[in-house]
Design a protein around this motif. Sequence first.
Motif, PDB file in Angstrom:
ATOM      1  N   PRO A  67      -8.523   5.462  10.795  1.00  0.00           N
ATOM      2  CA  PRO A  67      -9.837   4.867  11.023  1.00  0.00           C
ATOM      3  C   PRO A  67     -10.506   4.349   9.745  1.00  0.00           C
ATOM      4  O   PRO A  67     -11.255   3.373   9.787  1.00  0.00           O
ATOM      5  N   ALA A  68     -10.238   4.972   8.609  1.00  0.00           N
ATOM      6  CA  ALA A  68     -10.866   4.551   7.354  1.00  0.00           C
ATOM      7  C   ALA A  68     -10.431   3.147   6.945  1.00  0.00           C
ATOM      8  O   ALA A  68     -11.147   2.456   6.210  1.00  0.00           O
ATOM      9  N   LEU A  69      -9.271   2.710   7.412  1.00  0.00           N
ATOM     10  CA  LEU A  69      -8.765   1.379   7.091  1.00  0.00           C
ATOM     11  C   LEU A  69      -8.907   0.429   8.275  1.00  0.00           C
ATOM     12  O   LEU A  69      -8.179  -0.555   8.385  1.00  0.00           O
ATOM     13  N   GLY A  70      -9.799   0.739   9.169  1.00  0.00           N
ATOM     14  CA  GLY A  70     -10.028  -0.118  10.331  1.00  0.00           C
ATOM     15  C   GLY A  70      -8.930  -0.013  11.375  1.00  0.00           C
ATOM     16  O   GLY A  70      -8.665  -0.988  12.087  1.00  0.00           O
ATOM     17  N   GLY A  71      -8.291   1.134  11.458  1.00  0.00           N
ATOM     18  CA  GLY A  71      -7.223   1.340  12.429  1.00  0.00           C
ATOM     19  C   GLY A  71      -5.871   0.800  11.977  1.00  0.00           C
ATOM     20  O   GLY A  71      -4.893   0.883  12.707  1.00  0.00           O
ATOM     21  N   LYS A  72      -5.809   0.246  10.782  1.00  0.00           N
ATOM     22  CA  LYS A  72      -4.548  -0.276  10.255  1.00  0.00           C
ATOM     23  C   LYS A  72      -3.904   0.758   9.344  1.00  0.00           C
ATOM     24  O   LYS A  72      -4.544   1.687   8.859  1.00  0.00           O
ATOM     25  N   SER A  73      -2.617   0.566   9.094  1.00  0.00           N
ATOM     26  CA  SER A  73      -1.898   1.485   8.206  1.00  0.00           C
ATOM     27  C   SER A  73      -1.938   0.958   6.773  1.00  0.00           C
ATOM     28  O   SER A  73      -2.136  -0.234   6.529  1.00  0.00           O
ATOM     29  N   LEU A  74      -1.721   1.857   5.822  1.00  0.00           N
ATOM     30  CA  LEU A  74      -1.695   1.467   4.414  1.00  0.00           C
ATOM     31  C   LEU A  74      -0.546   0.502   4.145  1.00  0.00           C
ATOM     32  O   LEU A  74      -0.721  -0.514   3.471  1.00  0.00           O
ATOM     33  N   PHE A  75       0.632   0.805   4.676  1.00  0.00           N
ATOM     34  CA  PHE A  75       1.780  -0.075   4.464  1.00  0.00           C
ATOM     35  C   PHE A  75       1.566  -1.431   5.145  1.00  0.00           C
ATOM     36  O   PHE A  75       1.961  -2.465   4.601  1.00  0.00           O
ATOM     37  N   GLY A  76       0.926  -1.430   6.302  1.00  0.00           N
ATOM     38  CA  GLY A  76       0.634  -2.681   6.993  1.00  0.00           C
ATOM     39  C   GLY A  76      -0.305  -3.564   6.182  1.00  0.00           C
ATOM     40  O   GLY A  76      -0.097  -4.778   6.066  1.00  0.00           O
ATOM     41  N   LEU A  77      -1.356  -2.965   5.626  1.00  0.00           N
ATOM     42  CA  LEU A  77      -2.293  -3.729   4.795  1.00  0.00           C
ATOM     43  C   LEU A  77      -1.616  -4.220   3.514  1.00  0.00           C
ATOM     44  O   LEU A  77      -1.866  -5.338   3.056  1.00  0.00           O
ATOM     45  N   PHE A  78      -0.752  -3.382   2.935  1.00  0.00           N
ATOM     46  CA  PHE A  78      -0.023  -3.754   1.726  1.00  0.00           C
ATOM     47  C   PHE A  78       0.899  -4.940   2.010  1.00  0.00           C
ATOM     48  O   PHE A  78       0.922  -5.926   1.262  1.00  0.00           O
ATOM     49  N   SER A  79       1.647  -4.872   3.113  1.00  0.00           N
ATOM     50  CA  SER A  79       2.548  -5.971   3.497  1.00  0.00           C
ATOM     51  C   SER A  79       1.766  -7.247   3.799  1.00  0.00           C
ATOM     52  O   SER A  79       2.175  -8.352   3.427  1.00  0.00           O
ATOM     53  N   GLU A  80       0.637  -7.102   4.480  1.00  0.00           N
ATOM     54  CA  GLU A  80      -0.210  -8.257   4.808  1.00  0.00           C
ATOM     55  C   GLU A  80      -0.747  -8.918   3.540  1.00  0.00           C
ATOM     56  O   GLU A  80      -0.775 -10.157   3.426  1.00  0.00           O
ATOM     57  N   SER A  81      -1.153  -8.092   2.579  1.00  0.00           N
ATOM     58  CA  SER A  81      -1.682  -8.659   1.335  1.00  0.00           C
ATOM     59  C   SER A  81      -0.581  -9.335   0.516  1.00  0.00           C
ATOM     60  O   SER A  81      -0.841 -10.333  -0.165  1.00  0.00           O
ATOM     61  N   ILE A  82       0.660  -8.836   0.602  1.00  0.00           N
ATOM     62  CA  ILE A  82       1.779  -9.507  -0.070  1.00  0.00           C
ATOM     63  C   ILE A  82       1.981 -10.889   0.539  1.00  0.00           C
ATOM     64  O   ILE A  82       2.152 -11.882  -0.182  1.00  0.00           O
TER      65      ILE A  82
END
Length: 130
Positions: A67-82
């Motif tokens: 929930p702290a990342l808006g329901g997204k995973s850390l690896f998902g956000l990292f991959s998206e930012s790449i």
Amino acid sequence: MQHVSLSSRTGFVGTRLAARPSTIRARAVGMPQVRAAASGYQWLKKEPIVILAGFLGWFAPSNIGVPALGGKSLFGLFSESIGQELSHFPVGPALTDNFWLYLVTWHVGLFLTLFLGQIGVRGRAQGYFD
């Protein structure tokens, strides 16, 4: 044990030293006796299972949405930012971009998991946790 005699002289006092191979011994309360030869420490030996288990032990939890990342995973956000950074490739990410936060957080977690896994496997093999 073989003793070797060495001669050492200074300008003031002549002394003779006896050198011998030694083993470092340490004893702590409630801990087994530890012997580390001069050739190296046993916990530095790499274990292939630690690399696999440590990577999976960090990769799996970092793919769980929080929930702290808006329901997204850390690896998902990292991959998206790449992906976002690669879309404008010749230009690198800005210092204020979230890419750096995700990069550092994900890799610190990975290396900490690998480090603690190595300590656990080698410590168990040497009997520290008995």
